[in-house]
Design an enzyme around this catalytic site. Structure first.
Site, PDB file in Angstrom:
ATOM      1  N   SER A   1       0.862  -1.173   0.000  1.00 13.63           N
ATOM      2  CA  SER A   1       0.000   0.000   0.000  1.00 13.63           C
ATOM      3  C   SER A   1       0.900   1.224   0.000  1.00 13.63           C
ATOM      4  O   SER A   1       2.080   1.131   0.359  1.00 13.63           O
ATOM      5  CB  SER A   1      -0.892   0.008   1.250  1.00 13.63           C
ATOM      6  OG  SER A   1      -1.530   1.260   1.410  1.00 13.63           O
TER       7      SER A   1
ATOM      8  N   TYR B   1      -2.223  -1.164  10.439  1.00 15.12           N
ATOM      9  CA  TYR B   1      -2.251  -1.523   9.020  1.00 15.12           C
ATOM     10  C   TYR B   1      -0.955  -1.065   8.355  1.00 15.12           C
ATOM     11  O   TYR B   1      -0.352  -1.803   7.570  1.00 15.12           O
ATOM     12  CB  TYR B   1      -3.461  -0.894   8.344  1.00 15.12           C
ATOM     13  CG  TYR B   1      -3.609  -1.212   6.883  1.00 15.12           C
ATOM     14  CD1 TYR B   1      -4.160  -2.418   6.467  1.00 15.12           C
ATOM     15  CD2 TYR B   1      -3.203  -0.299   5.895  1.00 15.12           C
ATOM     16  CE1 TYR B   1      -4.303  -2.725   5.117  1.00 15.12           C
ATOM     17  CE2 TYR B   1      -3.344  -0.597   4.547  1.00 15.12           C
ATOM     18  CZ  TYR B   1      -3.891  -1.808   4.166  1.00 15.12           C
ATOM     19  OH  TYR B   1      -4.025  -2.096   2.839  1.00 15.12           O
TER      20      TYR B   1
END
Length: 317
Positions: free
Chosen positions: A164, A176
């Site tokens: 990401s 995350y």
């Protein structure tokens, strides 16, 4: 001077364009194993590669997801149930793949499965949510990769890991980000360790896209639940007004997610089918022209740009 520089830059991009257009031969004979195919990027990539004629081995978390995928694809595509948090499930899937690819080996492994804990400040996060995120997004990637690695090495194939932009620039959803930073590090070291075996590693770094992980109602419900379950001293420190502003910011971010998932799956497909795949693919305009460039700025400047509009807690020292 500037003319020569522009010509040099133009020549570089022309050569890169030519190299990246070269496609691997005999694609219809190559097997690709993809995790997280129930929905989102994995589901679309499985259908996309199946249409191109590759032999897709799609791992789904649920039988329902597997059935729906099979109904939308050709008879070439096969599915298997896989929970990347369970060692026995990974071992069974690896054996299943081995039986299908045989001596040809596994050309492509796409580690796509992922989850996101409630998007909150780190202090509001439950430890079990943090652990589960790391188990799926990082430990699962490592275990699946190591279990499939002998098959990929045999084919001198490709490993594609979905990270990401938050794996390059930690700006929200702290745990995350930690999991995706780990994916970046694992991919980098694996690329260096396997270079003599002919195995190529690519990292996909998407921006904000509309998938099951970013479904607005579900995501906002998790944010609100995390705040409601936070200890009293945390609520007092931040204040309800802070949470309301934070909540609205998360909502606006979710509503702004891109719906064109092909930006991501096209990068995955290129990494699997190009003779010269890239090491990193930034997918989405926000990743390419805002977040990734922002990651190269001095830390103090990046911090200012990212936090200048954030609300202030109620109890500020």
């Amino acid at each position: 001077m500037w003319l020569y520089l522009a010509a040099l830059v133009g020549l570089y991009y022309l050569v890169r364009w030519y190299r990246e257009r070269q496609v691997v031969s005999h694609l219809r004979d190559k097997y690709i194993f993809i995790t997280g195919c129930d929905s989102g990027f994995g589901n679309l990539l499985a259908r996309q590669l199946d249409m191109r004629g590759l032999r897709v081995l799609a791992a789904c978390l649920t039988e329902k997801g597997a059935e729906e995928l099979r109904a939308q694809t050709s008879d070439r595509l096969e599915t298997v149930i896989l929970d990347v948090t369970k060692t026995e499930s990974i071992s069974a899937a690896a054996q299943w793949v081995k039986e299908r690819v045989g001596d040809r080996g596994l050309w492509g492994l796409v580690n796509n499965a992922g989850i996101i804990a409630p998007v909150t400040y780190c202090e509001w996060q439950k430890i079990e949510d943090s652990v589960n995120t790391l188990k799926v997004n990082l430990i699962g990637v490592i275990q699946v990769t190591l279990s499939m690695l002998p098959l990929v090495r045999r084919a001198r194939g490709r490993i594609v890991n979905v990270s990401s932009f938050l794996g390059r620039l930690a700006s929200t959803a702290g745990i995350y980000c930690c999991s995706k930073y780990g994916v970046e590090a694992f991919s980098d070291i694996l690329r260096r360790e396997l270079r003599h075996f002919g195995v190529k590693i690519s990292i996909i770094e998407p921006g904000y896209f509309k998938t099951g992980m970013t479904e607005v109602k579900k995501s906002l419900g998790k944010v609100k639940q995390a705040w409601e379950e936070a200890p009293v001293h945390i609520k007092e420190s931040y204040g309800q007004q802070f949470f309301d502003a934070f909540y609205d910011g998360v909502k606006q971010g979710l509503l702004g997610c891109s719906t064109n998932l092909n930006h991501v799956t096209d990068c995955m497909e290129h990494a699997l089918t190009s003779v010269h795949p890239r090491t990193r693919y930034s997918a989405g305009w926000d990743a390419q022209f805002y977040f990734i460039p922002l990651s190269y700025l001095p830390t103090s400047l990046a911090d200012y740009i990212l936090t200048r509009s954030w609300p202030k807690p109620a109890q500020v020292a």
